[in-house]
Write an enzyme that holds these catalytic residues in place. Sequence first.
Site, mmCIF file in Angstrom:
data_model
loop_
_atom_site.group_PDB
_atom_site.id
_atom_site.type_symbol
_atom_site.label_atom_id
_atom_site.label_comp_id
_atom_site.label_asym_id
_atom_site.label_seq_id
_atom_site.Cartn_x
_atom_site.Cartn_y
_atom_site.Cartn_z
ATOM 1 C CB CYS A 169 76.565 52.080 34.958
ATOM 2 S SG CYS A 169 76.603 51.991 36.761
ATOM 3 N N GLY A 170 76.259 49.354 35.192
ATOM 4 C CA GLY A 170 75.926 47.969 35.494
ATOM 5 C C GLY A 170 75.648 47.126 34.271
#
Length: 196
Positions: free
Chosen positions: A98-99
């Site tokens: 993800c991030g």
Amino acid sequence: MKQAVFVVLDEYADWEGAYLSSMLNQTDDWEIKTASIREHVSSIGGFRTVIDLNLAQISDDVDLLILIGGNSWNIADKKLKQLVKQRLVNNQPIGAICGAVDYLAKSGLLNKYKHTGNAAYLWDEFDDYKNKQNFIEKQVVRDHNLVTANGTAALEFTSEVLKMIHFKDADAIERQVALQKLGFYKYCMKYGNPFA
């Protein structure tokens, strides 16, 4: 004993590492540690976490480094960038979801790897990201010692990281993850009762 270090920043996505950390932690072979740039962080789900290590305390030869996504990866931490860069050069296992994958792209650390992430267009403004042709629209991608995943791929991420580190044979890993993916009753129909 092998050690896995999970880097978690404030507002980390607690679900993204939960399957992986719990599977590793339930064996006698692995120890789980958390690392961050602060002594305390809170997850998106509201869990307050006391951090084990600051980034400078992560050993150069830690067996597995995991970067958990969340809302705070818009950072420019030189220690973390150098740690990840050195691990990539040394072919040491890293997983990012993800991030955290956004951070790798922004830092120019994906330029030699096939990878995935939340969406390639999110990185259009990243000057140091020069590998759009190797962005693969899949839940998870493994290339050499790097596993990348989007934010909806916690189980796929778990499976691929476990395979990368040879946690068990591939069939045993698939079955372990399938219990969570299929649910107990469908799993029983397919494989039998795992607790019988």
